[in-house]
Design a protein around this motif. Structure first.
Motif, PDB file in Angstrom:
ATOM      1  N   ASN A  72       0.934   9.140  -8.733  1.00  0.00           N
ATOM      2  CA  ASN A  72       1.868   9.255  -7.615  1.00  0.00           C
ATOM      3  C   ASN A  72       1.236   9.961  -6.419  1.00  0.00           C
ATOM      4  O   ASN A  72       1.937  10.437  -5.527  1.00  0.00           O
ATOM      5  CB  ASN A  72       3.143   9.989  -8.049  1.00  0.00           C
ATOM      6  N   ALA A  73      -0.084  10.025  -6.397  1.00  0.00           N
ATOM      7  CA  ALA A  73      -0.784  10.585  -5.237  1.00  0.00           C
ATOM      8  C   ALA A  73      -0.526   9.701  -4.017  1.00  0.00           C
ATOM      9  O   ALA A  73      -0.074   8.558  -4.141  1.00  0.00           O
ATOM     10  CB  ALA A  73      -2.279  10.669  -5.515  1.00  0.00           C
ATOM     11  N   ASP A  74      -0.797  10.231  -2.832  1.00  0.00           N
ATOM     12  CA  ASP A  74      -0.556   9.485  -1.601  1.00  0.00           C
ATOM     13  C   ASP A  74      -1.370   8.186  -1.603  1.00  0.00           C
ATOM     14  O   ASP A  74      -2.600   8.216  -1.611  1.00  0.00           O
ATOM     15  CB  ASP A  74      -0.936  10.331  -0.384  1.00  0.00           C
ATOM     16  N   GLN A  75      -0.662   7.063  -1.565  1.00  0.00           N
ATOM     17  CA  GLN A  75      -1.306   5.753  -1.636  1.00  0.00           C
ATOM     18  C   GLN A  75      -0.549   4.740  -0.788  1.00  0.00           C
ATOM     19  O   GLN A  75       0.564   5.000  -0.328  1.00  0.00           O
ATOM     20  CB  GLN A  75      -1.366   5.259  -3.090  1.00  0.00           C
ATOM     21  N   TRP A  76      -1.159   3.582  -0.626  1.00  0.00           N
ATOM     22  CA  TRP A  76      -0.518   2.506   0.122  1.00  0.00           C
ATOM     23  C   TRP A  76      -0.806   1.173  -0.547  1.00  0.00           C
ATOM     24  O   TRP A  76      -1.780   1.012  -1.279  1.00  0.00           O
ATOM     25  CB  TRP A  76      -1.007   2.469   1.579  1.00  0.00           C
ATOM     26  N   ALA A  77       0.067   0.218  -0.290  1.00  0.00           N
ATOM     27  CA  ALA A  77      -0.130  -1.172  -0.726  1.00  0.00           C
ATOM     28  C   ALA A  77       0.450  -2.058   0.363  1.00  0.00           C
ATOM     29  O   ALA A  77       1.473  -1.715   0.973  1.00  0.00           O
ATOM     30  CB  ALA A  77       0.553  -1.434  -2.062  1.00  0.00           C
ATOM     31  N   MET A  97       3.196   5.535   0.581  1.00  0.00           N
ATOM     32  CA  MET A  97       3.858   6.458  -0.337  1.00  0.00           C
ATOM     33  C   MET A  97       3.206   7.833  -0.188  1.00  0.00           C
ATOM     34  O   MET A  97       2.010   7.989  -0.425  1.00  0.00           O
ATOM     35  CB  MET A  97       3.736   5.963  -1.782  1.00  0.00           C
ATOM     36  N   THR A  98       3.994   8.845   0.214  1.00  0.00           N
ATOM     37  CA  THR A  98       3.456  10.175   0.437  1.00  0.00           C
ATOM     38  C   THR A  98       4.304  11.245  -0.246  1.00  0.00           C
ATOM     39  O   THR A  98       5.367  10.955  -0.788  1.00  0.00           O
ATOM     40  CB  THR A  98       3.377  10.484   1.949  1.00  0.00           C
ATOM     41  N   ASN A  99       3.812  12.478  -0.207  1.00  0.00           N
ATOM     42  CA  ASN A  99       4.523  13.633  -0.783  1.00  0.00           C
ATOM     43  C   ASN A  99       4.876  13.408  -2.248  1.00  0.00           C
ATOM     44  O   ASN A  99       6.026  13.599  -2.659  1.00  0.00           O
ATOM     45  CB  ASN A  99       5.781  13.962   0.015  1.00  0.00           C
ATOM     46  N   ASN A 100       3.880  12.989  -3.034  1.00  0.00           N
ATOM     47  CA  ASN A 100       4.079  12.768  -4.473  1.00  0.00           C
ATOM     48  C   ASN A 100       5.217  11.783  -4.747  1.00  0.00           C
ATOM     49  O   ASN A 100       6.104  12.027  -5.566  1.00  0.00           O
ATOM     50  CB  ASN A 100       4.334  14.090  -5.193  1.00  0.00           C
ATOM     51  N   VAL A 102       7.690  10.873  -2.909  1.00  0.00           N
ATOM     52  CA  VAL A 102       9.016  11.259  -2.432  1.00  0.00           C
ATOM     53  C   VAL A 102       9.355  10.554  -1.123  1.00  0.00           C
ATOM     54  O   VAL A 102      10.494  10.164  -0.882  1.00  0.00           O
ATOM     55  CB  VAL A 102       9.102  12.793  -2.242  1.00  0.00           C
ATOM     56  N   VAL A 103       8.363  10.367  -0.279  1.00  0.00           N
ATOM     57  CA  VAL A 103       8.580   9.776   1.043  1.00  0.00           C
ATOM     58  C   VAL A 103       7.888   8.414   1.119  1.00  0.00           C
ATOM     59  O   VAL A 103       6.722   8.279   0.743  1.00  0.00           O
ATOM     60  CB  VAL A 103       8.034  10.699   2.156  1.00  0.00           C
ATOM     61  N   PHE A 104       8.625   7.424   1.605  1.00  0.00           N
ATOM     62  CA  PHE A 104       8.093   6.077   1.762  1.00  0.00           C
ATOM     63  C   PHE A 104       8.302   5.621   3.209  1.00  0.00           C
ATOM     64  O   PHE A 104       9.313   5.942   3.834  1.00  0.00           O
ATOM     65  CB  PHE A 104       8.791   5.095   0.823  1.00  0.00           C
ATOM     66  N   SER A 105       7.353   4.862   3.710  1.00  0.00           N
ATOM     67  CA  SER A 105       7.471   4.316   5.055  1.00  0.00           C
ATOM     68  C   SER A 105       6.732   2.984   5.123  1.00  0.00           C
ATOM     69  O   SER A 105       5.972   2.645   4.214  1.00  0.00           O
ATOM     70  CB  SER A 105       6.907   5.293   6.099  1.00  0.00           C
ATOM     71  N   ALA A 106       6.952   2.252   6.189  1.00  0.00           N
ATOM     72  CA  ALA A 106       6.273   0.966   6.377  1.00  0.00           C
ATOM     73  C   ALA A 106       5.689   0.917   7.781  1.00  0.00           C
ATOM     74  O   ALA A 106       6.200   1.553   8.709  1.00  0.00           O
ATOM     75  CB  ALA A 106       7.240  -0.188   6.161  1.00  0.00           C
ATOM     76  N   GLU A 107       4.602   0.162   7.916  1.00  0.00           N
ATOM     77  CA  GLU A 107       3.983   0.040   9.222  1.00  0.00           C
ATOM     78  C   GLU A 107       3.278  -1.301   9.360  1.00  0.00           C
ATOM     79  O   GLU A 107       2.855  -1.905   8.375  1.00  0.00           O
ATOM     80  CB  GLU A 107       2.961   1.157   9.454  1.00  0.00           C
ATOM     81  N   ASN A 108       3.174  -1.744  10.609  1.00  0.00           N
ATOM     82  CA  ASN A 108       2.388  -2.928  10.940  1.00  0.00           C
ATOM     83  C   ASN A 108       1.061  -2.476  11.538  1.00  0.00           C
ATOM     84  O   ASN A 108       1.007  -1.516  12.311  1.00  0.00           O
ATOM     85  CB  ASN A 108       3.122  -3.810  11.950  1.00  0.00           C
ATOM     86  N   SER A 109       0.001  -3.166  11.166  1.00  0.00           N
ATOM     87  CA  SER A 109      -1.320  -2.855  11.707  1.00  0.00           C
ATOM     88  C   SER A 109      -2.088  -4.156  11.898  1.00  0.00           C
ATOM     89  O   SER A 109      -1.591  -5.244  11.579  1.00  0.00           O
ATOM     90  CB  SER A 109      -2.079  -1.895  10.779  1.00  0.00           C
ATOM     91  N   TYR A 110      -3.296  -4.032  12.382  1.00  0.00           N
ATOM     92  CA  TYR A 110      -4.079  -5.228  12.709  1.00  0.00           C
ATOM     93  C   TYR A 110      -5.540  -5.023  12.339  1.00  0.00           C
ATOM     94  O   TYR A 110      -6.121  -3.966  12.617  1.00  0.00           O
ATOM     95  CB  TYR A 110      -3.953  -5.528  14.207  1.00  0.00           C
ATOM     96  N   SER A 172      -4.918   9.556   3.540  1.00  0.00           N
ATOM     97  CA  SER A 172      -5.371  10.899   3.894  1.00  0.00           C
ATOM     98  C   SER A 172      -4.588  11.344   5.121  1.00  0.00           C
ATOM     99  O   SER A 172      -4.728  10.743   6.195  1.00  0.00           O
ATOM    100  CB  SER A 172      -6.871  10.926   4.196  1.00  0.00           C
ATOM    101  N   GLY A 173      -3.737  12.354   4.919  1.00  0.00           N
ATOM    102  CA  GLY A 173      -2.924  12.818   6.042  1.00  0.00           C
ATOM    103  C   GLY A 173      -1.992  11.758   6.575  1.00  0.00           C
ATOM    104  O   GLY A 173      -1.694  11.724   7.775  1.00  0.00           O
TER     105      GLY A 173
END
Length: 224
Positions: A72-77, A97-100, A102-110, A172-173
């Motif tokens: 459950n470390a800070d990761q993304w998919a 997925m952050t804060n062990n 606890v917190v989830f968010s979504a983002e668009n990137s390129y 990371s951060g």
């Protein structure tokens, strides 16, 4: 029954147990609705290690990103879409997925044309209407809805057919590090369809598999 025949039965049941255990630890079950109510793509040979599903609602598409993680470390998919089946010039939507967990968010990137850099777009949440996510039993499940069109040219129109890229990695951060795993489709995908590109089947449930093995053993015993 002779000792030799009994030995064969025991070995046979043990093989079934091993096969079933491998099947269970390889991942999670494929969604039984794939190809029916929504489209799917993932690695689901003997259990899914990742799965992307989509369902069109006219002006938007709801995606579910599901992936096996190691902790459950800070990761993304996330998934990228590209007309060239490469990391270059790809529009990417990720679940963070952050804060062990606890917190989830979504983002668009390129992904730039070089394919070596990924950067969040000027408004990373633009076009993402909703997000809901959970982390349980080492499985990240993230559902989000994205509108089909976006004023940002780096957030691609979902009414066009694309190759899908899947990736996951660490954070990371709160910022994505380079992916540690990638995969891609072999064909163009229509997000307005319910294509099933997983090629796998649902995992046998533990209780069902035990009953199956007991029945098989009875058949073997009575046939000797």
């Amino acid at each position: 029954m002779t000792a030799t025949k009994m030995s064969y039965v025991v070995h046979f049941i043990c093989i079934l147990c091993v096969l079933n255990t491998v099947n269970l630890v390889n991942g999670f079950s494929k969604d039984s609705a794939c190809g029916w109510t929504h489209g799917c793509w993932g690695n689901c040979d003997g259990g899914c290690s990742f799965l992307l599903t989509w369902m069109s609602y006219g002006s938007s598409v709801t995606f579910t990103i599901k992936a096996s993680l190691t902790s459950n470390a800070d990761q993304w998919a996330g998934f990228g879409i590209s007309t060239s089946a490469s990391m270059q010039n790809a529009s990417v939507t990720s679940c963070l997925m952050t804060n062990n967990s606890v917190v989830f968010s979504a983002e668009n990137s390129y992904n730039a044309a070089s394919g070596n850099t990924n950067a969040v777009v000027s408004n990373p949440q633009a076009g993402i209407l909703t997000i809901g996510a959970t982390y349980a039993n080492n499985i990240l499940t993230c559902e989000l809805t994205r509108i089909n069109t976006n004023s940002d040219a780096e957030v691609f129109d979902l009414t066009t057919d694309y190759y899908i890229l899947f990736a996951k990695g660490t954070l990371s951060g709160g910022t994505k590090n380079q992916h540690t795993f990638t995969d891609k489709t072999d064909v163009l995908v229509d997000f307005q369809s319910t294509q099933d590109l997983t090629g796998g089947v649902a995992i046998i449930k533990p209780f069902t598999s035990i009953l199956f093995m007991l029945n098989v053993s009875q058949i073997v015993l009575f046939s000797m």
